[in-house]
Scaffold this active site. Structure first.
Site, PDB file in Angstrom:
ATOM      1  N   CYS A 206       0.036 -10.236   4.099  1.00 42.38           N
ATOM      2  CA  CYS A 206       1.124  -9.714   4.933  1.00 42.38           C
ATOM      3  C   CYS A 206       0.994 -10.181   6.379  1.00 42.38           C
ATOM      4  O   CYS A 206       2.002 -10.348   7.075  1.00 42.38           O
ATOM      5  CB  CYS A 206       1.142  -8.190   4.872  1.00 42.38           C
ATOM      6  SG  CYS A 206       1.669  -7.557   3.262  1.00 42.38           S
TER       7      CYS A 206
ATOM      8  N   GLU B 172       5.342  -4.556   4.754  1.00 43.17           N
ATOM      9  CA  GLU B 172       5.755  -5.498   5.788  1.00 43.17           C
ATOM     10  C   GLU B 172       6.798  -6.486   5.262  1.00 43.17           C
ATOM     11  O   GLU B 172       7.792  -6.788   5.930  1.00 43.17           O
ATOM     12  CB  GLU B 172       4.545  -6.260   6.329  1.00 43.17           C
ATOM     13  CG  GLU B 172       3.483  -5.362   6.965  1.00 43.17           C
ATOM     14  CD  GLU B 172       2.421  -4.902   5.989  1.00 43.17           C
ATOM     15  OE1 GLU B 172       1.276  -4.702   6.413  1.00 43.17           O
ATOM     16  OE2 GLU B 172       2.729  -4.743   4.773  1.00 43.17           O
TER      17      GLU B 172
END
Length: 373
Positions: free
Chosen positions: A91, A56
Site C-alpha cells: 500500500c 488505502e
C-alpha cells in the site's frame, strides 16, 4: 492541518475500519480517508476480504471514481501502510505512485514484515508522515491481530450467559434461555467478528449446537474449532450442517481411529495434539490456530473446558451476559476450577466495558496485564 483536524479525519477512518469488522480477517481492520489541502474529502475506503484491496487502495479507487486527483493530498489511515507483497501489492507503493503528499497514521503495523518499513519507504519518497492520532482505538479494533503478531497467539475471548448468581445452567443441564433475545443477538455479533469459534465435545453431546452466525448479517462464517480428545463427536452433529464453514477437530486420538474417517467424510480437519495426560494440549492448540491466521478466538464451551482454559492462563477476556434472575443451588458454574485456598489465588480481572443489552448486562472483563501483545 491542525492536530484537531487530523483527529477528526482519523475518527472518520476509524469508522470505516469498523466496517471491516466481519470481513477482513486474518488481515487487520483498517480505514482510510484521503483529503485535499483545503480539507475536502476525496476518497474513502476500508480493507476488504483477504486477498482483496486494502483500505488505502480502496480510498484511491474511490477518489478516482469521483474524478479527483490526489497529488499533494493527505491520507489518513488507521494502521501503517503495508510494505510487503502478500496477496496484494504494498500500500505504501500505491500511495507513493498516486502522489500523496502526507500520511497520518494511527500506529505502526506489528507485522514483522512491516514494522516501520512502510513509514520508512514513505519518508524516503519525500512524503511527510505523522503517527499517533487514534492509536488506542485502532489497536482495540485489531486486538486479535496485535496478539497474533506479538505473542503468536489469538486473543481468547470466553463468552458465557449467566444468572445473577453466576449459573450457566440448571443442574440437569437446561440453559435455554437464561438471557434475552437481545443478548443472544448481540452475542452473534461477537461471534461474527471472530476468526474462529471454539467449543468442547461435551457441549456438542449435550446441546448439538450449530454455533454459526445467524442473527447478524455477515459475509463469512468463522471456522469452528472443536476440542475432542477421544473423537466422540457424532458424524451426524448439526455443526457439520453449516455450508462453507471449516471445522477443525483437535484430538489426542490416533489419526487412524475408526471414527476419524467418518468425521473427515463430513469435512472435518483433524489435528492430533495430545498432552502428557492424553488430553488435547490447549496451549499448543492456540499456537496452531495463530499459525492458521486466527486473530480472535471466541469460546462458547461448557464449565469444564472453560475451567481448563482459565486454569492454564489461556483466556484473555471474558464476555459475560448477566440476566436479572437467580437460579439457586445445584447449578452449573461458568467454569469448573479450583478449589482455591485463598482469595489471592483468584484470577484478577479488570472491567473493560459494561452495558445494558435489553434487560441484561453485558460485561467485558480482561485478565490484568493483557493488552493484545
Amino acid at each position: 492541518m491542525t492536530a484537531s483536524t487530523d483527529c477528526a479525519y482519523i475518527q472518520q477512518a476509524l469508522g470505516l475500519a469498523a466496517q471491516a469488522l466481519f470481513i477482513s480477517s486474518p488481515n487487520p481492520r483498517v480505514g482510510c480517508v484521503i483529503t485535499a489541502p483545503n480539507g475536502q474529502v476525496l476518497g474513502r475506503g476500508f480493507t476488504q476480504q483477504a486477498g482483496g484491496p486494502h483500505a488505502e487502495v480502496m480510498a484511491l479507487r474511490d477518489a478516482a471514481a469521483q474524478g479527483y486527483g490526489v497529488r499533494g493530498a493527505t491520507a489518513y489511515v488507521t494502521l501503517e501502510p503495508c510494505s510487503h507483497h502478500g496477496r496484494t501489492g504494498p500500500c505504501c507503493d500505491a500511495l507513493i505512485e498516486a502522489g500523496i503528499g502526507r500520511v497520518v497514521a494511527s500506529l505502526a503495523d506489528p507485522n514483522p514484515r512491516v514494522a516501520g518499513q512502510g513509514f520508512a519507504r514513505l519518508r524516503a519518497a519525500g512524503i511527510a508522515v505523522d503517527v499517533g492520532p487514534g492509536a488506542e482505538e485502532s489497536r482495540e479494533l485489531n486486538i486479535g491481530f496485535f496478539s497474533r503478531m506479538l505473542r503468536g497467539l489469538p486473543w481468547v475471548r470466553l463468552k458465557a450467559a449467566v444468572s445473577l448468581d453466576g449459573a450457566t445452567a440448571l443442574g440437569n443441564g437446561v440453559s435455554q434461555w437464561i438471557t434475552s433475545p437481545a443478548a443472544r443477538a448481540d452475542g452473534h455479533a461477537w461471534r461474527a467478528r471472530a476468526c474462529a469459534v471454539l467449543t468442547g465435545v461435551g457441549t456438542v453431546l449435550d446441546d448439538d449446537p450449530r454455533l454459526d452466525v445467524r442473527e447478524t448479517a455477515t459475509p463469512r462464517q468463522p471456522r469452528l474449532v472443536l476440542v475432542d480428545s477421544r473423537l466422540d463427536t457424532p458424524a451426524t452433529a448439526r455443526l457439520f450442517d453449516v455450508p462453507g464453514r471449516e471445522v477443525l477437530i483437535y484430538t489426542a486420538a490416533a489419526q487412524d481411529d475408526p471414527r476419524a474417517e467418518a468425521l473427515r467424510a463430513r469435512g472435518a480437519v483433524l489435528v492430533q495434539l495430545p498432552d502428557a495426560r492424553g488430553k488435547v494440549d490447549l496451549a499448543a492448540l492456540l499456537r496452531d490456530l495463530a499459525a492458521r491466521g486466527a486473530n480472535e478466538l471466541h469460546v462458547e464451551a461448557g464449565h469444564r473446558l472453560n475451567g481448563s482454559l482459565l486454569r492454564e492462563g489461556l483466556v484473555d477476556e471474558l464476555l459475560v451476559y448477566m440476566a436479572p434472575t437467580l437460579l439457586g443451588a445445584q447449578t452449573r458454574p461458568l467454569a469448573h476450577w479450583g478449589p482455591l485456598q485463598s482469595l489471592q489465588e483468584g484470577l484478577s480481572l479488570q472491567f473493560h466495558d459494561v452495558q445494558r443489552v435489553g434487560p441484561d448486562l453485558r460485561l467485558v472483563a480482561r485478565v490484568q496485564g493483557r493488552a493484545g501483545g
